[in-house]
Scaffold this motif. Sequence first.
Motif, PDB file in Angstrom:
ATOM      1  N   ARG A 181      -1.903  15.560   6.301  1.00  0.00           N
ATOM      2  CA  ARG A 181      -3.051  14.654   6.305  1.00  0.00           C
ATOM      3  C   ARG A 181      -2.892  13.632   5.157  1.00  0.00           C
ATOM      4  NH1 ARG A 181      -7.408  15.449   2.787  1.00  0.00           N
ATOM      5  NH2 ARG A 181      -7.112  17.170   1.297  1.00  0.00           N
ATOM      6  N   VAL A 182      -3.496  12.477   5.350  1.00  0.00           N
ATOM      7  CA  VAL A 182      -3.470  11.405   4.339  1.00  0.00           C
ATOM      8  C   VAL A 182      -4.602  11.656   3.351  1.00  0.00           C
ATOM      9  CG1 VAL A 182      -3.630   8.946   3.931  1.00  0.00           C
ATOM     10  CG2 VAL A 182      -2.510   9.794   6.005  1.00  0.00           C
ATOM     11  N   ARG A 183      -4.203  11.889   2.068  1.00  0.00           N
ATOM     12  CA  ARG A 183      -5.223  12.157   1.053  1.00  0.00           C
ATOM     13  C   ARG A 183      -5.743  10.860   0.422  1.00  0.00           C
ATOM     14  NH1 ARG A 183      -6.035  12.782  -4.363  1.00  0.00           N
ATOM     15  NH2 ARG A 183      -7.453  14.487  -4.983  1.00  0.00           N
ATOM     16  N   ASP A 184      -4.853   9.965  -0.066  1.00  0.00           N
ATOM     17  CA  ASP A 184      -5.256   8.725  -0.763  1.00  0.00           C
ATOM     18  C   ASP A 184      -4.503   7.546  -0.164  1.00  0.00           C
ATOM     19  OD1 ASP A 184      -6.985   9.909  -2.761  1.00  0.00           O
ATOM     20  OD2 ASP A 184      -5.166  10.737  -3.659  1.00  0.00           O
ATOM     21  N   LYS A 185      -5.204   6.472   0.016  1.00  0.00           N
ATOM     22  CA  LYS A 185      -4.614   5.196   0.391  1.00  0.00           C
ATOM     23  C   LYS A 185      -4.770   4.247  -0.805  1.00  0.00           C
ATOM     24  CE  LYS A 185      -5.590   5.681   5.342  1.00  0.00           C
ATOM     25  NZ  LYS A 185      -6.259   5.071   6.530  1.00  0.00           N
TER      26      LYS A 185
ATOM     27  N   ILE B 178      -1.166  -0.182 -10.170  1.00  0.00           N
ATOM     28  CA  ILE B 178      -0.707   1.198  -9.949  1.00  0.00           C
ATOM     29  C   ILE B 178       0.798   1.192  -9.744  1.00  0.00           C
ATOM     30  CG2 ILE B 178      -0.862   3.207  -8.435  1.00  0.00           C
ATOM     31  CD1 ILE B 178      -3.723   2.396  -7.791  1.00  0.00           C
ATOM     32  N   THR B 179       1.493   1.892 -10.607  1.00  0.00           N
ATOM     33  CA  THR B 179       2.959   1.976 -10.498  1.00  0.00           C
ATOM     34  C   THR B 179       3.415   3.311  -9.917  1.00  0.00           C
ATOM     35  OG1 THR B 179       3.045   2.751 -12.794  1.00  0.00           O
ATOM     36  CG2 THR B 179       3.282   0.378 -12.424  1.00  0.00           C
ATOM     37  N   GLU B 180       2.650   4.372 -10.105  1.00  0.00           N
ATOM     38  CA  GLU B 180       2.973   5.698  -9.577  1.00  0.00           C
ATOM     39  C   GLU B 180       1.768   6.198  -8.760  1.00  0.00           C
ATOM     40  OE1 GLU B 180       5.729   7.351  -9.658  1.00  0.00           O
ATOM     41  OE2 GLU B 180       6.830   5.950 -10.938  1.00  0.00           O
ATOM     42  N   PRO B 181       1.818   6.088  -7.429  1.00  0.00           N
ATOM     43  CA  PRO B 181       0.664   6.537  -6.620  1.00  0.00           C
ATOM     44  C   PRO B 181       0.382   8.024  -6.787  1.00  0.00           C
ATOM     45  CG  PRO B 181       2.078   5.094  -5.341  1.00  0.00           C
ATOM     46  CD  PRO B 181       2.809   5.400  -6.597  1.00  0.00           C
ATOM     47  N   ARG B 182       1.423   8.843  -6.916  1.00  0.00           N
ATOM     48  CA  ARG B 182       1.204  10.296  -7.050  1.00  0.00           C
ATOM     49  C   ARG B 182       0.473  10.601  -8.348  1.00  0.00           C
ATOM     50  NH1 ARG B 182       3.550  14.366  -9.702  1.00  0.00           N
ATOM     51  NH2 ARG B 182       3.507  16.457  -8.745  1.00  0.00           N
TER      52      ARG B 182
ATOM     53  N   HIS C   1       0.843  -1.184   0.000  1.00  0.00           N
ATOM     54  CA  HIS C   1       0.000   0.000   0.000  1.00  0.00           C
ATOM     55  C   HIS C   1       0.889   1.248   0.000  1.00  0.00           C
ATOM     56  CE1 HIS C   1      -3.015  -2.964   1.200  1.00  0.00           C
ATOM     57  NE2 HIS C   1      -3.972  -2.046   0.941  1.00  0.00           N
ATOM     58  N   ARG C   2       0.274   2.350  -0.468  1.00  0.00           N
ATOM     59  CA  ARG C   2       0.962   3.637  -0.462  1.00  0.00           C
ATOM     60  C   ARG C   2      -0.039   4.698  -0.012  1.00  0.00           C
ATOM     61  NH1 ARG C   2       4.161   0.233  -1.178  1.00  0.00           N
ATOM     62  NH2 ARG C   2       5.896   0.160  -2.675  1.00  0.00           N
ATOM     63  N   PHE C   3       0.519   5.642   0.848  1.00  0.00           N
ATOM     64  CA  PHE C   3      -0.297   6.757   1.330  1.00  0.00           C
ATOM     65  C   PHE C   3       0.271   8.051   0.766  1.00  0.00           C
ATOM     66  CE2 PHE C   3      -1.687   4.535   5.557  1.00  0.00           C
ATOM     67  CZ  PHE C   3      -2.395   3.617   4.803  1.00  0.00           C
ATOM     68  N   ASN C   4      -0.605   8.866   0.153  1.00  0.00           N
ATOM     69  CA  ASN C   4      -0.200  10.185  -0.322  1.00  0.00           C
ATOM     70  C   ASN C   4      -0.470  11.207   0.803  1.00  0.00           C
ATOM     71  OD1 ASN C   4       0.638   9.368  -2.889  1.00  0.00           O
ATOM     72  ND2 ASN C   4      -1.459   9.534  -3.713  1.00  0.00           N
ATOM     73  N   ILE C   5       0.556  11.955   1.184  1.00  0.00           N
ATOM     74  CA  ILE C   5       0.474  12.930   2.291  1.00  0.00           C
ATOM     75  C   ILE C   5       0.465  14.338   1.700  1.00  0.00           C
ATOM     76  CG2 ILE C   5       1.542  13.748   4.406  1.00  0.00           C
ATOM     77  CD1 ILE C   5       0.435  10.912   4.567  1.00  0.00           C
ATOM     78  N   GLU C   6      -0.479  15.129   2.147  1.00  0.00           N
ATOM     79  CA  GLU C   6      -0.550  16.546   1.788  1.00  0.00           C
ATOM     80  C   GLU C   6      -0.323  17.402   3.046  1.00  0.00           C
ATOM     81  OE1 GLU C   6      -4.317  17.238   0.041  1.00  0.00           O
ATOM     82  OE2 GLU C   6      -3.814  16.319  -1.900  1.00  0.00           O
ATOM     83  N   ARG C   7       0.438  18.473   2.851  1.00  0.00           N
ATOM     84  CA  ARG C   7       0.664  19.435   3.943  1.00  0.00           C
ATOM     85  C   ARG C   7       0.027  20.761   3.534  1.00  0.00           C
ATOM     86  NH1 ARG C   7       6.547  19.900   6.421  1.00  0.00           N
ATOM     87  NH2 ARG C   7       5.814  17.862   7.219  1.00  0.00           N
ATOM     88  N   PHE C   8      -0.977  21.089   4.272  1.00  0.00           N
ATOM     89  CA  PHE C   8      -1.768  22.296   4.008  1.00  0.00           C
ATOM     90  C   PHE C   8      -2.294  22.285   2.567  1.00  0.00           C
ATOM     91  CE2 PHE C   8       1.301  23.753   7.274  1.00  0.00           C
ATOM     92  CZ  PHE C   8       0.409  23.955   8.326  1.00  0.00           C
ATOM     93  N   GLY C   9      -2.755  21.088   2.090  1.00  0.00           N
ATOM     94  CA  GLY C   9      -3.385  20.954   0.783  1.00  0.00           C
ATOM     95  C   GLY C   9      -2.433  20.728  -0.368  1.00  0.00           C
ATOM     96  N   ARG C  10      -1.158  20.625  -0.084  1.00  0.00           N
ATOM     97  CA  ARG C  10      -0.174  20.418  -1.157  1.00  0.00           C
ATOM     98  C   ARG C  10       0.507  19.068  -0.960  1.00  0.00           C
ATOM     99  NH1 ARG C  10       4.870  24.527  -2.550  1.00  0.00           N
ATOM    100  NH2 ARG C  10       5.625  23.354  -4.397  1.00  0.00           N
ATOM    101  N   TYR C  11       0.732  18.391  -2.104  1.00  0.00           N
ATOM    102  CA  TYR C  11       1.373  17.071  -2.029  1.00  0.00           C
ATOM    103  C   TYR C  11       2.752  17.224  -1.428  1.00  0.00           C
ATOM    104  CZ  TYR C  11       3.795  12.800  -3.446  1.00  0.00           C
ATOM    105  OH  TYR C  11       4.540  11.636  -3.442  1.00  0.00           O
TER     106      TYR C  11
END
Length: 374
Positions: A57-61, A94-98, A30-40
Amino acid sequence: MDAFLVPIIVVALLVVFLVYMTVQIVPQAHRFNIERFGRYRVTLQPGLNFIIPLADRVRDKLDIREQVFPSTPQPVITEDNLVVNIDTVLYYQITEPRAAAYEVANYLQAIDQLTVTTLRNLIGSMDLEQALTSREAINAQLRTVLDEATGKWGIRVNRVEIKAIDPPGSIKEAMEKQMRAERDKRATILHAEGERQSRILTAEGTRQQEILLAQGEQQARILRADGEAKAIERVFQAVHTNDADPKLLAYKYLETLPALANGQNNTFWVIPGEFTEAIRTVTEAFGDKTESKHPAASNPPEGSAPANDDGEETPQLEYDGARQLGQSEEQVAIESLDAVRAADEVAKKAEDAVNEAKAEVKAVEAAAGGRGSL
């Protein structure tokens, strides 16, 4: 005491909440995308990770394992203007989570629509029969198009399979009739081939049987002919070795004549022309060879007339008439008795000759048996 306990409890709960928000445990694959103040900011890897509470905050799992996406049946028009429903199955990863999170809003919907569009382009250039028999080619072309389009979305399409191609009901009935006709045709052809092969094998067997029978008959005739030849040769050698005289040969000749009438269907049998010669041979062999001699004066030669008292010849006509007139009845009776007596004598001589020949044959056979035993 109670006034100090409540703030302590509140602070403890706040600390626990902050620790919970700070620590992020990412499962394997699994991969978690983290955003800081709305930015990746970063993509968390599997394991224990720390973030800043309230800022991150965690945007996508996202699950990076290979996944299956079954699409809904889509109507597609073929080149021969038939509407068929095609159901596909998509295998992607999925190869690139971002990129999967930020390059496309909904990658599953995008992949589904792209699959339907590509299928319509491919099936539209084929007729129904080609579409039904070219699934591998359709899968390969569809995978190539999807792989090129989804590469920038951070998704890799591993495999695309056409699960079903459903033509209309009337086309199904026509196809079933065609397949039934094809099966009947193949069954008829196979039956005809079987009959043909059976007849060929039967003819070959009959031919081989006739050849073997002919060869057996030929060998049998050859063996019978060899046996008869050896039997004749032995008889010939026995006859010449025992020095059979004409009496024995004549008797054997007469002895074989009754065999001509032994057949069940023989109502008559033909006496060969040599039979009289055989009788004459027997008579000469066993009969008296002495000839009765008559004086020449008693039987004047034919055509000559006797002389009269004056020494002149009497004319032939007068002589014949006088002889006929002078012949008495007594002379006719005497001549008849002489003919009967001569016939009886000939029959008796023939019977004696046959008995003598039998005795000689028995003697020859006894002598041949004695030589064979020696």
